[in-house]
Each structure stands twice: as structure tokens, then as C-alpha cells.
Design an enzyme around this catalytic site. Structure first.
Site, PDB file in Angstrom:
ATOM      1  N   GLY A  61      47.554  40.947  47.017  1.00 38.24           N
ATOM      2  CA  GLY A  61      47.325  40.681  48.434  1.00 38.24           C
ATOM      3  C   GLY A  61      45.978  41.231  48.847  1.00 38.24           C
ATOM      4  O   GLY A  61      45.178  41.684  48.017  1.00 38.24           O
ATOM      5  N   TYR A 118      30.200  57.934  29.327  1.00 42.60           N
ATOM      6  CA  TYR A 118      29.574  56.768  29.955  1.00 42.60           C
ATOM      7  C   TYR A 118      28.327  56.450  29.142  1.00 42.60           C
ATOM      8  O   TYR A 118      27.469  57.316  28.967  1.00 42.60           O
ATOM      9  CB  TYR A 118      29.241  57.163  31.385  1.00 42.60           C
ATOM     10  CG  TYR A 118      28.616  56.128  32.268  1.00 42.60           C
ATOM     11  CD1 TYR A 118      29.392  55.406  33.166  1.00 42.60           C
ATOM     12  CD2 TYR A 118      27.240  55.906  32.258  1.00 42.60           C
ATOM     13  CE1 TYR A 118      28.822  54.485  34.027  1.00 42.60           C
ATOM     14  CE2 TYR A 118      26.672  54.979  33.120  1.00 42.60           C
ATOM     15  CZ  TYR A 118      27.458  54.277  33.997  1.00 42.60           C
ATOM     16  OH  TYR A 118      26.893  53.364  34.869  1.00 42.60           O
ATOM     17  N   GLY A 122      43.146  42.639  43.838  1.00 41.28           N
ATOM     18  CA  GLY A 122      43.261  41.414  44.627  1.00 41.28           C
ATOM     19  C   GLY A 122      44.322  40.450  44.136  1.00 41.28           C
ATOM     20  O   GLY A 122      44.453  39.358  44.679  1.00 41.28           O
TER      21      GLY A 122
HETATM   22  C1  LIG Z   1      25.252  49.684  40.275  1.00 38.34           C
HETATM   23  C2  LIG Z   1      26.725  49.879  40.294  1.00 38.34           C
HETATM   24  C3  LIG Z   1      27.252  51.164  40.302  1.00 38.34           C
HETATM   25  C4  LIG Z   1      28.635  51.345  40.296  1.00 38.34           C
HETATM   26  N1  LIG Z   1      29.118  52.620  40.330  1.00 38.34           N
HETATM   27  C5  LIG Z   1      30.458  52.818  40.353  1.00 38.34           C
HETATM   28  C6  LIG Z   1      30.981  54.134  40.416  1.00 38.34           C
HETATM   29  O1  LIG Z   1      30.245  55.121  40.488  1.00 38.34           O
HETATM   30  N2  LIG Z   1      32.323  54.280  40.437  1.00 38.34           N
HETATM   31  C7  LIG Z   1      33.155  53.198  40.403  1.00 38.34           C
HETATM   32  O2  LIG Z   1      34.363  53.384  40.436  1.00 38.34           O
HETATM   33  N3  LIG Z   1      32.683  51.939  40.320  1.00 38.34           N
HETATM   34  C8  LIG Z   1      31.363  51.721  40.308  1.00 38.34           C
HETATM   35  N4  LIG Z   1      30.873  50.445  40.260  1.00 38.34           N
HETATM   36  C9  LIG Z   1      31.797  49.304  40.243  1.00 38.34           C
HETATM   37  C10 LIG Z   1      32.172  48.807  41.672  1.00 38.34           C
HETATM   38  O3  LIG Z   1      31.227  49.253  42.613  1.00 38.34           O
HETATM   39  C11 LIG Z   1      33.560  49.312  42.043  1.00 38.34           C
HETATM   40  O4  LIG Z   1      34.517  48.634  41.264  1.00 38.34           O
HETATM   41  C12 LIG Z   1      33.894  49.163  43.537  1.00 38.34           C
HETATM   42  O5  LIG Z   1      35.097  49.828  43.792  1.00 38.34           O
HETATM   43  C13 LIG Z   1      34.025  47.720  43.992  1.00 38.34           C
HETATM   44  O6  LIG Z   1      34.077  47.707  45.408  1.00 38.34           O
HETATM   45  P1  LIG Z   1      33.650  46.410  46.221  1.00 38.34           P
HETATM   46  O7  LIG Z   1      33.981  46.647  47.639  1.00 38.34           O
HETATM   47  O8  LIG Z   1      32.274  46.015  45.910  1.00 38.34           O
HETATM   48  O9  LIG Z   1      34.685  45.345  45.618  1.00 38.34           O
HETATM   49  P2  LIG Z   1      34.391  43.900  45.062  1.00 38.34           P
HETATM   50  O10 LIG Z   1      33.410  43.943  43.960  1.00 38.34           O
HETATM   51  O11 LIG Z   1      34.134  42.984  46.183  1.00 38.34           O
HETATM   52  O12 LIG Z   1      35.839  43.569  44.449  1.00 38.34           O
HETATM   53  C14 LIG Z   1      36.324  44.250  43.318  1.00 38.34           C
HETATM   54  C15 LIG Z   1      37.782  43.845  43.076  1.00 38.34           C
HETATM   55  O13 LIG Z   1      38.588  44.321  44.143  1.00 38.34           O
HETATM   56  C16 LIG Z   1      39.187  43.241  44.839  1.00 38.34           C
HETATM   57  N5  LIG Z   1      39.108  43.562  46.273  1.00 38.34           N
HETATM   58  C17 LIG Z   1      38.006  43.892  46.978  1.00 38.34           C
HETATM   59  N6  LIG Z   1      38.349  44.154  48.255  1.00 38.34           N
HETATM   60  C18 LIG Z   1      39.681  43.970  48.346  1.00 38.34           C
HETATM   61  C19 LIG Z   1      40.624  44.071  49.410  1.00 38.34           C
HETATM   62  N7  LIG Z   1      40.263  44.425  50.649  1.00 38.34           N
HETATM   63  N8  LIG Z   1      41.914  43.805  49.125  1.00 38.34           N
HETATM   64  C20 LIG Z   1      42.318  43.454  47.892  1.00 38.34           C
HETATM   65  N9  LIG Z   1      41.465  43.346  46.860  1.00 38.34           N
HETATM   66  C21 LIG Z   1      40.164  43.608  47.082  1.00 38.34           C
HETATM   67  C22 LIG Z   1      38.398  42.014  44.445  1.00 38.34           C
HETATM   68  O14 LIG Z   1      39.172  40.840  44.517  1.00 38.34           O
HETATM   69  C23 LIG Z   1      37.997  42.353  43.022  1.00 38.34           C
HETATM   70  O15 LIG Z   1      39.045  42.095  42.131  1.00 38.34           O
HETATM   71  C24 LIG Z   1      29.494  50.219  40.264  1.00 38.34           C
HETATM   72  C25 LIG Z   1      28.956  48.932  40.284  1.00 38.34           C
HETATM   73  C26 LIG Z   1      27.580  48.758  40.296  1.00 38.34           C
HETATM   74  C27 LIG Z   1      27.024  47.375  40.324  1.00 38.34           C
END
Ligand SMILES: Cc1cc2nc3c(=O)[nH]c(=O)nc-3n(C[C@H](O)[C@H](O)[C@H](O)COP(=O)(O)OP(=O)(O)OC[C@H]3O[C@@H](n4cnc5c(N)ncnc54)[C@H](O)[C@@H]3O)c2cc1C
Length: 535
Positions: free
Chosen positions: A263, A451, A260
Site C-alpha cells: 500500500g 560498504y 510499496g
Molecule cells: C546517493 C544516494 C545515497 C543513498 N544513501 C542512503 C543511505 O545513506 N541510507 C539508506 O538507507 N539508503 C540510501 N540510499 C537509497 C535510498 O535513498 C533509500 O532507499 C531511501 O529510503 C529511498 O527513499 P525515497 O523517498 O527516495 O523512496 P523512492 O526511491 O521513491 O522509493 C523507494 C521504494 O519505496 C517505495 N515507496 C516510496 N514511498 C512510499 C510510500 N509513501 N509508501 C509506500 N511505498 C513507498 C517505492 O515504491 C520504492 O519501492 C541512497 C541512494 C542514493 C542515490
């Protein structure tokens, strides 16, 4: 948009949070593991949440797509890491964004960015808010006059499916279930299943370089993306859709992992796969964890590419409710849309047997006939509950978190030793004891992605300081022994100091320059990847 209510403090939907008997059972399970009793604490109510009044409000032109309602600001204050859940459980929403916008089009995003750049207001793209590294937290330093959370949920459509190349153009706000549901009638799948699948979005996966559930081959979103469209404050960043290209550095590679700061990713062309028809699975037990490590290395280098190759140590298996009669269990699986998997599984079991593994129940081979939804159903059962349980642990007074890395095979033993040497004494000093469990989530020909999960009895009121001490000990041990600060959780704000030590300085300077070029006012997610004042 879903009708179900999302918890303001815990993971997921309120109606799926463990009920009292469920939490009692969890208390007994974790009590047995940690050798002490835990009792249920009262669950917080949204009325007890404390947040400051907004410093800035949306202008009239953005009002129809914006909300400064306390509930919306609360829901967009944190991600879903341990420290987020603790702060939300305490009702501390002191870093709430001033307002939340829900754009319905790229034009809405352009108007929002123009307003915020002119007014010096920070913009935090928000996908599913499942970040565990402070990626969506409005902790942006002193410079911005206010903070807007830009929620992508209204942009969740599969816009085009191109079956010849097996690709789709999908909007960035689509969550895992929403995009898979739209692909299913075409017999196709993105086959990207992070554990946060239920709520995380395509845009979030791209912005954080997410890793899926599968252990080998196409599991990282990096490999599934063939072009990205991103709206930056300086204009639209749209790459061409190609299967591969050697035309200089890749614009997609810069968008991937940009968290983010450059953009807002609005859509991407992604590579799809046919829904799997053949499946094979087996559980292999090893006398010692090291035997399982050896088997995983040989498997990863064999060219067999199992879809699952998840090695759990005894404690990790126990956390999942499975007792292992040995030092480790390997969950092995193959899947294919094209061919039966008996030969691959048989060869894999020969490899595990050579490393001392036993598979008393033998492999299970299955063929699905047109039951496309089954993959998802199986996935749901095994995976969706775990995040709810982590939040429930916080409400029992248990400190529980995970950290992850990747290293080359030659360094794994040293890294694993260093992590245990750092974390177990830190748990002992801070909490009088605790447990550390480990698994491999992914295996590559040149190394694993270890992990770790740590648990201990939290000291009420001191959860965040204790967590920070243990996290720092683990992070330093990882970096000192040749691992990366993150294999798939991203950098955000939590890993920022360690990312600084990992990256080459000329690269950091180049990335800062790229940010200045597309975000001259410095409004895009200040504080993620870099210190907020670093420009
Ligand atoms: C229980 C749990 C399990 C998880 N398991 C995994 C896993 O198996 N693998 C893994 O990789 N991660 C995992 N994660 C971490 C997380 O889910 C990932 O990082 C995921 O990719 C975040 O996606 P989100 O849409 O929720 O993004 P957000 O949490 O909303 O945002 C994450 C980041 O991306 C940016 N962002 C979000 N959308 C956009 C957009 N459209 N344009 C630009 N920037 C953007 C945000 O500003 C922020 O910096 C886990 C988290 C939890 C809580």
C-alpha cells in the site's frame, strides 16, 4: 514545493551539478586513481529523451492531480542507481510510467487505487525517487494495462508535535530537509540522515528500512517509527502509537520494508530527539585495515555507542580526497544533548590505541549553545556533494557504483576476502582493471555493515552488461560468505534474485499471502521484492 529544477538524468538539482572546471578536476582525480585519462563527454538534453506514448490516461476524475506530460514521466522513470543514471544519460526512457499522480489527500490516494484496481493498472509509490535498486522503475511485467507513478511530494507536512513523549506525526512525502526544518523551531530532530537525505522521504525511508548516517544506536528508521498509516487497496492499515508492544507480530514491522507492494504509506508517528549540544570527534589511523576492524569490534561491544565509527580503507579515503598514511582511518564521533563527551572519547581512544591506532591531532571537543542548525550544516557540507560526483563520473565514462551488506564479526574476514576475489578479477576481465574500496558504515555488537565502492573505465555502449557482471559476482560472494544482500539499500528489482535465495520459503509464502489480502488485484508495485508474476 521547491522552485529549483531537478536534473532529468543525474542526481539532484541542475544548478548544483558540477560545472565544467569541476568535472575537469574530477577527471584528473579519477584519472590518477585509475591510471588513465578521462575526458568530458557532452551532457544530455531533455529534448533527446526517447519515451513511448502513454498506453492509458488518467480518467477525468483524477485529471486535476495527474500529469502525462513527457517531462513528468521522464522524471519518474528511474531511481538514482548507476544503471538508472546510465540509461537516463543515454535518453532511454522506454519504461516510463504512463502518467504521474500527485495526490493531495488520503482520499485522492483511495480514489486512485480504486480506479487502478478496477482497470488493472499498476501503481508505483514514489517518494524522492532515490532508490538504487530499481524500486520505482515501471518494469512491472506484462499483466498490468498501464503504470502510474504516485508521487507523494504534496503530502510533506509535520502534522502534530507531541513534546511530552517527544514524538511527531509527519506526512510520508516530507523529505529530510523539509521535515527537519519544521522540527527545528521546537528544538527537536528526527536525526535520520541517510546520504540521500536531501531528496528521500519519510515514506521512502519506511518502505525501504533506510539506515541513517550514524554508526550505532538509533540510526535505522525502524527504531524511529512508533506507528504507520498506510492506504492499501483493501482499506486503511493504521497501527496504534506505542513505545513498545508485545501484542503479537507488529503491523509496523510488516509495513517497514514493504517497498510499496502492500500500500501507500501516508504518515507515521516518529520518535524525536533533542538537538545535540555536545560533540566530540577524532581521526585515528591504523597501520592495517584489520587493526581498524578489531578496534571497531571492541568499540561496538564496549557500550560507548559512538555516533560515528566509520572505518575507511586507504582507497576509500582517497576517493574522498584524503590521503591516509597507513592502511585505514577511523572517523570517530560522539554527540549528546545531555552530557559532555570527554570521558567517552578518551575511553574510545584507549581502545583504538590498544588496536594499534594513532590519533596525532587528538580529539576535538565542542559545545554548541543553541545552534541547532549546525548539525545539519556540517552534515550538508560533508555529505551532499558525493551523489553529484557519482553522476558526474558517468558523464566522464567512469563505471562507478557501491554495494553494501552486513555480516557477523566472525564472518567478516572471509566475506571481505571473497568480495575482493570476486570483484577485482571481474573488473580486470571486463574493463582491464579498476579499484575496489571499502568502509564500515555501521557497527553493531555482533557485526559490521561493510560498504564497497568499485570504479573502472566504462566501455562505452557496454556499461549495463559490465555493471551486471560485477554486481552479480559481488552479490554471490556476499551471500556465499554469510552476508545479507542489503543492509540498507533495500531489494527492489535489482536484488530480487538474491533476496529469493536469502529468505525462508514459508516466509515468502506468508508475505505473498499478505499481499494478496491487501492488494487482491496485484496492482501495488509489481516486480519489487517478488517476480511480477509471483502472486
Ligand atoms: C546517493 C544516494 C545515497 C543513498 N544513501 C542512503 C543511505 O545513506 N541510507 C539508506 O538507507 N539508503 C540510501 N540510499 C537509497 C535510498 O535513498 C533509500 O532507499 C531511501 O529510503 C529511498 O527513499 P525515497 O523517498 O527516495 O523512496 P523512492 O526511491 O521513491 O522509493 C523507494 C521504494 O519505496 C517505495 N515507496 C516510496 N514511498 C512510499 C510510500 N509513501 N509508501 C509506500 N511505498 C513507498 C517505492 O515504491 C520504492 O519501492 C541512497 C541512494 C542514493 C542515490
Amino acid at each position: 514545493m521547491s522552485e529549483r529544477e531537478r536534473s532529468f538524468w543525474a542526481w539532484g538539482y541542475t544548478d548544483a551539478f558540477p560545472d565544467e572546471p569541476g568535472r575537469q578536476a574530477l577527471a584528473v582525480q579519477v584519472g590518477a586513481l585509475l591510471g588513465r585519462e578521462f575526458s568530458l563527454r557532452p551532457l544530455p538534453t531533455v529534448e533527446s529523451a526517447r519515451l513511448p506514448p502513454p498506453r492509458v490516461l488518467p480518467p477525468t476524475s483524477l485529471a486535476p492531480i495527474s500529469s502525462a506530460a513527457p517531462k513528468d514521466r521522464i522524471l519518474h522513470t528511474y531511481g538514482k542507481g548507476y544503471r538508472d543514471i546510465v540509461r537516463a544519460y543515454r535518453g532511454d526512457f522506454s519504461v516510463a510510467p504512463d502518467w504521474v499522480s500527485f495526490p493531495r489527500s488520503e482520499e485522492d490516494i483511495e480514489r486512485l487505487l480504486a480506479h487502478c484496481a478496477a482497470e488493472g493498472i499498476a501503481v508505483i509509490p514514489y517518494g524522492g525517487g532515490t532508490s538504487v535498486v530499481g524500486g520505482v522503475e515501471a518494469n512491472v511485467g506484462d499483466r498490468p494495462r498501464g503504470v502510474v507513478s504516485l508521487d507523494m511530494r504534496m503530502l510533506d507536512r509535520v502534522l502534530e508535535i507531541e513534546p511530552v513523549s517527544r514524538s511527531a506525526r509527519i506526512q510520508a512525502g516530507a523529505t529530510g530537509p523539509v521535515l527537519e526544518e519544521q522540527l527545528a523551531p521546537h528544538g527537536l530532530t528526527l536525526r535520520h540522515f541517510p546520504q540521500s537525505f536531501e531528496f528521500s522521504t519519510l515514506g521512502g525511508w519506511i518502505a525501504t528500512r533506510a539506515g541513517g548516517h550514524f554508526a550505532t544506536l538509533y540510526t535505522h528508521i525502524d527504531d524511529l517509527v512508533s506507528s504507520v498509516r498506510m492506504i492499501t487497496p483493501a482499506g486503511t492499515w493504521a497501527s496504534r502509537r506505542l513505545p513498545a508492544s508485545g501484542a503479537g507480530p507488529s503491523p509496523d514491522r510488516l509495513a517497514l520494508g514493504s517497498e510499496g507492494i502492500l500500500g501507500v504509506i501516508t504518515e507515521a508517528w516518529v520518535r524525536l530527539q533533542a538537538r545535540p549540544r555536545y560533540r566530540a570527534s577524532a581521526s585515528v589511523t591504523f597501520p592495517h585495515f584489520a587493526d581498524g576492524v578489531k578496534a571497531c569490534r571492541v568499540l561496538a561491544q564496549s557500550g560507548l555507542y559512538p555516533s560515528n565509527c566509520r572505518l575507511l580503507d586507504r582507497t576509500d579515503a582517497l576517493l574522498g580526497g584524503v590521503f591516509v598514511d597507513g592502511g585505514a582511518v577511523l572517523l570517530l564521533a560522539f554527540e549528546s544533548a545531555d552530557h559532555p563527551l570527554g570521558p567517552s572519547m578518551n575511553r574510545a581512544l584507549e581502545i583504538t590505541a590498544e588496536a594499534g591506532g594513532v590519533c596525532p591531532e587528538g580529539p576535538v571537543l565542542r559545545e554548541d549553545r543553541g545552534e541547532g542548525a549546525r548539525a545539519q550544516a556540517t552534515y550538508k557540507q560533508s555529505f551532499f556533494r558525493a551523489p553529484y560526483l557519482q553522476s558526474a563520473l558517468v558523464s566522464l565514462g567512469v563505471l562507478a557504483d557501491t554495494f553494501e551488506t552486513a555480516c557477523t564479526w566472525d564472518k567478516f574476514e572471509e566475506l571481505d576476502f571473497a568480495v575482493h576475489e570476486a570483484v577485482l578479477p571481474a573488473l580486470q576481465r571486463a574493463l582491464g582493471g579498476g579499484v575496489l574500496a571499502r568502509r564500515f558504515t555501521h557497527v553493531y555488537p555482533d557485526g559490521p555493515a561493510p560498504y564497497y565502492t568499485f570504479l573502472g573505465p566504462a566501455r562505452e555502449g557496454h556499461e549495463l552488461e559490465t555493471w551486471a557482471t560485477i554486481k552479480d559476482a559481488a552479490s554471490r560472494a556476499i551471500l556465499a560468505s554469510g552476508g545479507t544482500i542489503t543492509h540498507h539499500h533495500a531489494v527492489g528489482r535489482v536484488h530480487r534474485p538474491y533476496f529469493r535465495d536469502e529468505r525462508p520459503e514459508p516466509f515468502a509464502a506468508a508475505l505473498r499471502a499478505a499481499k494478496r489480502a491487501v492488494d487482491p488485484a496485484g496492482i501495488m508495485n509489481p516486480g519489487a521484492l517478488f517476480e511480477p508474476e509471483e502472486r
